[in-house]
Design an enzyme around this catalytic site. Structure first.
Site, PDB file in Angstrom:
ATOM      1  N   ILE A 119       0.875  -1.123  -0.105  1.00 45.40           N
ATOM      2  CA  ILE A 119      -0.018  -0.111  -0.189  1.00 45.40           C
ATOM      3  C   ILE A 119       1.003   1.116  -0.105  1.00 45.40           C
ATOM      4  O   ILE A 119       1.982   1.212   0.210  1.00 45.40           O
ATOM      5  CB  ILE A 119      -0.964  -0.062   1.279  1.00 45.40           C
ATOM      6  CG1 ILE A 119      -0.226   0.250   2.530  1.00 45.40           C
ATOM      7  CG2 ILE A 119      -1.763  -1.200   1.159  1.00 45.40           C
ATOM      8  CD1 ILE A 119      -1.186   0.085   3.610  1.00 45.40           C
ATOM      9  N   ASP A 120       0.225   2.299  -0.388  1.00 42.60           N
ATOM     10  CA  ASP A 120       1.100   3.679  -0.642  1.00 42.60           C
ATOM     11  C   ASP A 120       1.921   4.060   0.758  1.00 42.60           C
ATOM     12  O   ASP A 120       1.419   3.739   1.672  1.00 42.60           O
ATOM     13  CB  ASP A 120       0.429   4.821  -1.197  1.00 42.60           C
ATOM     14  CG  ASP A 120       0.033   4.438  -2.542  1.00 42.60           C
ATOM     15  OD1 ASP A 120       0.558   3.578  -3.135  1.00 42.60           O
ATOM     16  OD2 ASP A 120      -1.252   5.125  -3.097  1.00 42.60           O
ATOM     17  N   ASN A 121       3.117   4.723   0.479  1.00 44.20           N
ATOM     18  CA  ASN A 121       3.787   5.037   1.691  1.00 44.20           C
ATOM     19  C   ASN A 121       2.821   6.030   2.801  1.00 44.20           C
ATOM     20  O   ASN A 121       3.047   5.943   3.925  1.00 44.20           O
ATOM     21  CB  ASN A 121       5.059   5.986   1.582  1.00 44.20           C
ATOM     22  CG  ASN A 121       6.068   4.967   0.835  1.00 44.20           C
ATOM     23  OD1 ASN A 121       5.895   3.804   1.010  1.00 44.20           O
ATOM     24  ND2 ASN A 121       6.829   5.713   0.264  1.00 44.20           N
ATOM     25  N   THR A 167      -0.557   5.841   2.752  1.00 40.18           N
ATOM     26  CA  THR A 167      -1.689   5.233   3.534  1.00 40.18           C
ATOM     27  C   THR A 167      -1.411   4.277   4.666  1.00 40.18           C
ATOM     28  O   THR A 167      -0.127   3.619   4.759  1.00 40.18           O
ATOM     29  CB  THR A 167      -2.180   4.371   2.337  1.00 40.18           C
ATOM     30  OG1 THR A 167      -2.369   4.847   1.064  1.00 40.18           O
ATOM     31  CG2 THR A 167      -3.399   3.556   2.587  1.00 40.18           C
ATOM     32  N   ARG A 188      -6.927   6.787  -5.227  1.00 40.72           N
ATOM     33  CA  ARG A 188      -6.689   8.232  -5.344  1.00 40.72           C
ATOM     34  C   ARG A 188      -6.920   8.954  -6.391  1.00 40.72           C
ATOM     35  O   ARG A 188      -7.627   9.749  -6.605  1.00 40.72           O
ATOM     36  CB  ARG A 188      -5.125   8.450  -4.967  1.00 40.72           C
ATOM     37  CG  ARG A 188      -4.695   7.951  -3.463  1.00 40.72           C
ATOM     38  CD  ARG A 188      -3.281   7.769  -3.465  1.00 40.72           C
ATOM     39  NE  ARG A 188      -2.475   8.915  -3.325  1.00 40.72           N
ATOM     40  CZ  ARG A 188      -1.148   8.958  -3.456  1.00 40.72           C
ATOM     41  NH1 ARG A 188      -0.537   8.209  -3.159  1.00 40.72           N
ATOM     42  NH2 ARG A 188      -0.553  10.199  -3.245  1.00 40.72           N
TER      43      ARG A 188
END
Length: 477
Positions: free
Chosen positions: A268-270, A272, A389
């Site tokens: 998952i994104d940094n 998030t 996003r």
């Protein structure tokens, strides 16, 4: 433009710092490659130009070297080309400008000694870089990018000439493509032979949040095969290309006292937070990857949107290029990937107050109304990078604090036509016009959030609910 080619030499090592980061494919972020001599600046569009007031270093070193920079730079005074370095720890609160050096070894030796002398860096600092996983090698130098200078191309041909390669026993039985594959340098005392390519990330991306977290309190579950972690925002799951040390996998492993570092099963994104599964073994890592491929893993997200989002399935088409911000279109575009998510519910909640926003470094991004936000529960039907996003932004409801997507939506609110993919059929655009519009759009936006955005992976389950885990309350509650 002709190549700048000062010729210099080390007592026992010879180095050539070569082409810019644009050739590295998946690593599409801009980089700063510092030089030991005159500079060539690589613009965001790949054109070469001399920076103003550039001048050669007066260091008594000898190498052929080129400098590319993703933004304007101040050229250091002679004899003062480099900042002072000590160690990578303690972790700074802010990242330095990216700097990546591409080197070709022209005389063999120990990798630590070579890099220290080639880049004028202290041994402890280089040792830290190797420990962080920020140094790579390939037996044979990769092909230069289209922006390479004649001198850079000449150097590539020189070190990859068949007459040279056939003398190297280390690549016997390998194809050139196989020998060009990069691997991390694991030890400071590794020997690098003549012709070896090195990539040194002198300024690795840092994650100061790793040192602020009570990692034991973030552990959701521990089993014989895996660990479920409530990932904090502002951290990387398994590390980055230039930093595997400051990651959730490393810090969670230490918190649990595990002898072997946990392995990443998904990302998952940094920016998030929320549920991630880390495998204890390579075997379970493969098993979990298989469950993801077979769509046996279900993920639910909570998104804090700046505007209301309709309940139901939302579909877009995403440009198949690994560059952020991701571009999506409501209309079909041949070759673009279908992205779908299902909004299960959307309810009004207070916009995060100033105290909470400051604590999690939530960026303002210029959204005009900050009284009410909208918490959406989302079932991710397809799993593309930045999908939630990008899709919510395309709906006019960007995620709170998302500096990569919200500013573009704010701009579009004032002028709908600034977005080349707004509510019109871009399938009718020529390929040239489409690519030009994409380039212009991306060049204006895309600043990565510093810590957190309003997005949480709130729930993960697999094997038809046999394994079911939930994250704690999101930061905005």
């Amino acid at each position: 433009m002709g190549a700048l080619n000062p010729t210099l030499s080390f007592p026992t090592f010879l180095v050539s710092s070569i082409w810019s980061s644009g050739w590295r494919g998946p690593m599409a972020f801009k980089t700063l490659v510092r030089a030991l001599a005159p500079a060539l600046v690589l613009s965001p569009y790949g054109t070469l130009a001399l920076p103003s007031q550039s001048q050669p270093s007066l260091r008594r070193l000898k190498c052929r070297t080129f400098c590319t920079n993703s933004s304007s730079i101040a050229v250091a005074a002679p004899g003062d080309c480099y900042p002072e370095y000590d160690r990578l720890l303690p972790c700074p609160s802010h990242n330095r400008s990216p700097r990546v050096e591409h080197l070709v070894v022209l005389e063999g030796g120990l990798v630590l000694d070579f890099i220290c002398k080639a880049l004028n860096l202290p041994p402890l600092y280089v040792a830290d870089l190797i420990h962080f996983g920020a140094v790579y090698y390939a037996l044979v130098c990769p092909e230069p990018p289209p922006t390479a200078t004649p001198e850079q191309i000449r150097l590539f041909k020189e070190v990859t000439a068949p007459s040279v390669l056939k003398k190297r026993s280390s690549i016997k039985g390998k194809t050139v493509r196989e020998a060009q594959k990069t691997f991390r340098i694991a030890h400071v005392d590794e020997f690098v032979e003549s012709g070896t390519y090195l990539r040194v990330h002198v300024h690795p991306k840092r994650f100061p949040r790793c040192y602020e977290i009570d990692w034991k309190s973030r552990i959701i579950a521990v089993t014989e095969s895996f660990v479920v972690l409530d990932k904090p925002a502002g951290t990387s799951v398994g590390g980055t290309t230039d930093n595997v040390e400051e990651s959730c996998a490393t810090f969670a492993s230490r918190a649990l006292g595990l002898p072997i570092t946990l392995k990443t099963t998904h990302q998952i994104d940094n920016c998030t937070e929320g549920c991630v599964v880390l495998a204890k073994t390579k075997e379970y890592c493969s098993i979990f990857h298989g469950k993801i491929r077979e769509k046996q893993v279900k993920k639910l997200y909570l998104a804090l949107a700046a505007a209301p989002v309709p309940v139901g399935i939302i579909s877009h088409y995403m440009r198949p290029v690994n560059i952020a911000p991701r571009i999506v279109s409501t209309g079909f575009v041949r070759g673009w990937h279908l992205c779908q998510l299902e909004v299960l519910e959307c309810c009004e909640v207070p916009w995060p107050n100033a105290t909470i926003s400051a604590q999690y470094c939530i960026q303002d991004c210029g959204w005009p109304s900050k009284g009410t936000a909208y918490e959406c529960k989302i079932n991710l039907l397809t799993g593309k990078t930045h999908q939630i996003r990008a899709q919510l932004a395309a709906c006019g409801a960007p995620i709170v604090g998302d500096s990569m997507y919200m500013p573009a939506v704010v701009k579009e609110m004032k002028d709908l036509l600034v977005n080349p993919f707004c509510e019109r059929d871009i399938g009718g655009m020529s390929l040239e016009d489409r690519e030009k519009a994409i380039t212009e759009w991306i060049s204006q936006y895309g600043k990565e959030p510093s810590v957190a955005i309003g997005l949480q992976a709130c729930q993960i389950s697999w094997d038809e609910g046999e394994h079911f885990y939930t994250a704690g309350a999101p930061w905005w509650r």
